[in-house]
Design an enzyme around this catalytic site. Structure first.
Site, PDB file in Angstrom:
ATOM      1  N   HIS A  90      -3.737 -49.790 -12.785  1.00  0.00           N
ATOM      2  CA  HIS A  90      -3.423 -48.408 -13.148  1.00  0.00           C
ATOM      3  C   HIS A  90      -2.007 -48.103 -12.648  1.00  0.00           C
ATOM      4  O   HIS A  90      -1.756 -48.113 -11.440  1.00  0.00           O
ATOM      5  CB  HIS A  90      -4.434 -47.439 -12.517  1.00  0.00           C
ATOM      6  CG  HIS A  90      -5.827 -47.648 -13.022  1.00  0.00           C
ATOM      7  ND1 HIS A  90      -6.295 -47.054 -14.184  1.00  0.00           N
ATOM      8  CD2 HIS A  90      -6.850 -48.392 -12.547  1.00  0.00           C
ATOM      9  CE1 HIS A  90      -7.561 -47.427 -14.388  1.00  0.00           C
ATOM     10  NE2 HIS A  90      -7.916 -48.233 -13.407  1.00  0.00           N
ATOM     11  N   ARG A 130      -0.220 -45.264 -13.747  1.00  0.00           N
ATOM     12  CA  ARG A 130      -0.126 -43.789 -13.656  1.00  0.00           C
ATOM     13  C   ARG A 130       1.033 -43.152 -14.417  1.00  0.00           C
ATOM     14  O   ARG A 130       1.166 -41.933 -14.379  1.00  0.00           O
ATOM     15  CB  ARG A 130      -0.058 -43.325 -12.193  1.00  0.00           C
ATOM     16  CG  ARG A 130      -1.195 -43.816 -11.320  1.00  0.00           C
ATOM     17  CD  ARG A 130      -2.530 -43.250 -11.758  1.00  0.00           C
ATOM     18  NE  ARG A 130      -3.585 -43.563 -10.799  1.00  0.00           N
ATOM     19  CZ  ARG A 130      -4.816 -43.903 -11.127  1.00  0.00           C
ATOM     20  NH1 ARG A 130      -5.177 -43.984 -12.392  1.00  0.00           N
ATOM     21  NH2 ARG A 130      -5.715 -44.173 -10.212  1.00  0.00           N
ATOM     22  N   ASN A 165      -5.686 -44.915 -18.970  1.00  0.00           N
ATOM     23  CA  ASN A 165      -6.072 -43.559 -18.528  1.00  0.00           C
ATOM     24  C   ASN A 165      -4.912 -42.811 -17.871  1.00  0.00           C
ATOM     25  O   ASN A 165      -5.010 -42.311 -16.762  1.00  0.00           O
ATOM     26  CB  ASN A 165      -7.303 -43.588 -17.612  1.00  0.00           C
ATOM     27  CG  ASN A 165      -7.078 -44.329 -16.304  1.00  0.00           C
ATOM     28  OD1 ASN A 165      -6.172 -45.148 -16.185  1.00  0.00           O
ATOM     29  ND2 ASN A 165      -7.915 -44.045 -15.318  1.00  0.00           N
ATOM     30  N   HIS A 173     -15.775 -50.471 -19.142  1.00  0.00           N
ATOM     31  CA  HIS A 173     -16.125 -49.934 -17.820  1.00  0.00           C
ATOM     32  C   HIS A 173     -17.617 -49.622 -17.916  1.00  0.00           C
ATOM     33  O   HIS A 173     -18.002 -48.598 -18.492  1.00  0.00           O
ATOM     34  CB  HIS A 173     -15.269 -48.699 -17.548  1.00  0.00           C
ATOM     35  CG  HIS A 173     -15.688 -47.885 -16.365  1.00  0.00           C
ATOM     36  ND1 HIS A 173     -14.876 -47.696 -15.272  1.00  0.00           N
ATOM     37  CD2 HIS A 173     -16.830 -47.209 -16.102  1.00  0.00           C
ATOM     38  CE1 HIS A 173     -15.504 -46.930 -14.390  1.00  0.00           C
ATOM     39  NE2 HIS A 173     -16.689 -46.615 -14.868  1.00  0.00           N
ATOM     40  N   HIS A 184     -14.526 -54.923 -13.653  1.00  0.00           N
ATOM     41  CA  HIS A 184     -15.055 -54.775 -12.279  1.00  0.00           C
ATOM     42  C   HIS A 184     -16.566 -54.890 -12.134  1.00  0.00           C
ATOM     43  O   HIS A 184     -17.235 -53.904 -11.789  1.00  0.00           O
ATOM     44  CB  HIS A 184     -14.561 -53.465 -11.647  1.00  0.00           C
ATOM     45  CG  HIS A 184     -14.531 -52.249 -12.534  1.00  0.00           C
ATOM     46  ND1 HIS A 184     -15.631 -51.805 -13.215  1.00  0.00           N
ATOM     47  CD2 HIS A 184     -13.531 -51.373 -12.825  1.00  0.00           C
ATOM     48  CE1 HIS A 184     -15.309 -50.722 -13.895  1.00  0.00           C
ATOM     49  NE2 HIS A 184     -14.037 -50.439 -13.684  1.00  0.00           N
ATOM     50  N   ASN A 218     -14.915 -46.638  -7.937  1.00  0.00           N
ATOM     51  CA  ASN A 218     -15.854 -46.675  -9.041  1.00  0.00           C
ATOM     52  C   ASN A 218     -15.669 -47.955  -9.861  1.00  0.00           C
ATOM     53  O   ASN A 218     -14.589 -48.147 -10.397  1.00  0.00           O
ATOM     54  CB  ASN A 218     -15.642 -45.459  -9.945  1.00  0.00           C
ATOM     55  CG  ASN A 218     -16.750 -45.304 -10.947  1.00  0.00           C
ATOM     56  OD1 ASN A 218     -17.821 -45.863 -10.779  1.00  0.00           O
ATOM     57  ND2 ASN A 218     -16.478 -44.574 -12.010  1.00  0.00           N
ATOM     58  N   ASP A 223      -7.922 -53.762 -10.320  1.00  0.00           N
ATOM     59  CA  ASP A 223      -8.229 -52.328 -10.453  1.00  0.00           C
ATOM     60  C   ASP A 223      -7.376 -51.506  -9.477  1.00  0.00           C
ATOM     61  O   ASP A 223      -7.841 -50.514  -8.894  1.00  0.00           O
ATOM     62  CB  ASP A 223      -9.721 -52.035 -10.259  1.00  0.00           C
ATOM     63  CG  ASP A 223     -10.121 -50.659 -10.793  1.00  0.00           C
ATOM     64  OD1 ASP A 223      -9.267 -49.959 -11.370  1.00  0.00           O
ATOM     65  OD2 ASP A 223     -11.296 -50.288 -10.623  1.00  0.00           O
TER      66      ASP A 223
HETATM   67  O1  DOR Z   1     -12.161 -46.422  -8.852  1.00  0.00           O
HETATM   68  C1  DOR Z   1     -11.692 -46.303  -9.970  1.00  0.00           C
HETATM   69  N1  DOR Z   1     -10.490 -45.744 -10.177  1.00  0.00           N
HETATM   70  N2  DOR Z   1     -12.424 -46.717 -11.020  1.00  0.00           N
HETATM   71  C2  DOR Z   1     -12.037 -46.470 -12.293  1.00  0.00           C
HETATM   72  O2  DOR Z   1     -12.741 -46.861 -13.178  1.00  0.00           O
HETATM   73  C3  DOR Z   1     -10.807 -45.723 -12.566  1.00  0.00           C
HETATM   74  C4  DOR Z   1      -9.864 -45.817 -11.453  1.00  0.00           C
HETATM   75  C5  DOR Z   1      -8.748 -44.801 -11.522  1.00  0.00           C
HETATM   76  O3  DOR Z   1      -8.144 -44.631 -12.578  1.00  0.00           O
HETATM   77  O4  DOR Z   1      -8.421 -44.226 -10.483  1.00  0.00           O
HETATM   78 ZN    ZN Z   2     -13.175 -48.825 -14.314  1.00  0.00          ZN
END
Ligand code: DOR
Ligand code: ZN
Length: 432
Positions: A53, A55, A85, A172, A225, A271, A298
């Site tokens: 990620h 951001r 995301n 996911h 994951h 998560n 992740d």
């Molecule tokens: O822990 C997580 N953080 N699991 C996810 O699926 C998304 C991720 C996030 O974008 O922070």
């Molecule tokens: Zn995820």
């Protein structure tokens, strides 16, 4: 710039000198190459992360493509796949091209955007998968990560759509009806702490459904994951049937358990959640065996205000890029009878397969995950297996500080990384 890497052991085998010139592993005279004394270091193909990620766009206060890329290079990576995301969501050709371009401009790792499966990650309508695939970013992996594609009909259509261009849907796996209000792994620790549980079956049920859908459609599924022993058994069954499914495990699920939640420190909120010691053992075994194909970080940077608050309000996710290799060495070493002093006993070929070659294959990144041999693109990393380092969040190149390993001492250290023959890391420090 050319480099002569002296006395390095390639994948832990015999010592050799490696010449890097014009972006490739070269042969012949070293000329005026910069000499790197690599005595005691191991050369691996540059690591490839299928799940990062970054951001950007939208939460540049938590990470940018550039800062995340630098963290990746410091972790030994030469390519990362950027999750969709963001804000706006990477669900159009415009956004994936923006991320791709930002990656090129930073020039620290190859940034391969992942496209969203559904518009706005809302799980209602398919996004413009074809437009993203034919865009300059050439998207091949699609994921609503952070959210599950819970609607089976949409999941089926997504699998059908990407089959035409050998794309893959990265799921996911989380049945949302089973995880409403969930805060941590459902089990004895959650009961003790009085926190709402996230049951293993919420993951396993979706994986079981999706391997059957992938088999029915004849398309490719990748499971993000994987966190439970039961998921491993579902995957083992699916692979035995010849389903085109691949799976990843994160470094944190290989090392940490739900006992960490007893601190109520939200740095351990993630998560899917940290699971039990028995799950950790099953994940390690599955990774060794190949039922789980790859390690993916992740890497989930979060701003201080989203993490340093009450457990219930904190966002899930933890940093991963700079520590992944060390955590994997620690996790596989401690129960494999492996990693002795100086990295003796580490199965470097397994590390290369699970952290470079296989993720490059899944993502279709043909310039990465190649054997270190003359003519191959010089995407590689040099690791000091004898080093041990104490993790200091303040030293991270990430914009965020949410590492769960703060204060831990972990084995191995990335000393240098090269992207197409250019050094991105030297002497364990970022070059730019
Ligand atoms: O822990 C997580 N953080 N699991 C996810 O699926 C998304 C991720 C996030 O974008 O922070
Ligand atoms: Zn995820």
């Amino acid at each position: 710039m050319s480099f002569l890497i002296k006395g390095v052991s390639v994948l832990g085998k015999g010592k050799a000198d490696l010449l890097i010139r014009d972006g490739v592993i070269a042969e012949g005279g070293a000329g005026n190459a910069q000499v790197i004394d690599a005595d005691g270091l191991v050369a691996l193909p540059g690591l490839v992360d299928l799940h990062t990620h970054l951001r950007e766009p939208g939460r540049e206060d938590a990470e940018t493509v550039e800062t995340g890329s630098r963290a990746a290079a410091l972790g030994g990576y030469t390519a990362v796949c950027a999750m969709a995301n963001t804000s706006p969501v990477a669900d159009t050709a415009g956004v994936v091209e923006q991320v791709y371009r930002l990656g090129r401009e930073a020039g620290l790792v190859d940034v391969q955007p992942i496209g969203a499966v559904t518009v706005g990650l809302a799980g209602e309508r398919l996004a413009e998968l074809g437009a993203m695939a034919t865009s300059a970013a050439q998207v091949r992996i699609f994921s609503d990560d952070g959210h599950c594609v819970a609607d089976p009909r949409l999941m089926r259509r997504a699998l059908e759509y990407v089959k035409a261009f050998d794309g893959v849907i990265a799921q996911h796996a989380e049945e949302p009806r089973l995880t409403e209000g969930a805060q941590m792994h459902e089990g004895e620790v959650a009961t003790r702490l009085g926190l709402t549980g996230w049951p293993a079956v919420a993951e396993e049920a979706i994986i079981a459904r999706d391997v059957l859908l992938a088999e029915h459609v004849g398309s490719r599924l990748h499971v993000c994951h994987v966190s439970t022993a039961g998921s491993v058994e579902v995957l083992r069954h699916a692979k035995a049937r010849g389903v085109k499914v691949t799976a990843e495990v994160t470094p944190h699920h290989l090392l940490l358990t739900d006992e960490r939640a007893t601190s109520y420190d939200p740095v351990f909120k993630v998560n899917p959640p940290l699971r039990t010691a028995a799950d950790v053992e099953a994940l390690r075994a599955a990774l060794r065996e190949g039922v789980i194909d790859i390690v993916a970080t992740d890497h989930a940077p979060h701003a201080v205000e989203d993490k340093e608050c009450e457990w219930g309000y904190a966002r899930p996710g933890m940093l991963g890029l700079e520590t992944a290799l060390s955590v994997v060495l620690d996790a596989l070493g401690s129960s494999a009878g492996g990693a002795g002093a100086g990295g003796a006993g580490v199965d470097w070929d397994l590390i290369a397969e699970r952290m470079s070659r296989a993720p490059a294959r899944i993502a279709g990144l043909t310039e990465h995950g190649r054997d270190i041999a003359p003519g191959a693109p010089a995407n590689l990393t040099l690791v000091d297996p004898a080093a041990r380092r104490r993790i200091d969040p303040g030293e991270s190149a990430s914009r965020s500080r949410n590492t769960p390993y703060a204060g831990m001492t972990l084995p191995g250290r990335v000393m240098a990384t090269f992207l197409r023959g250019e050094a991105t890391v030297l002497d364990g420090k970022a070059v730019k």
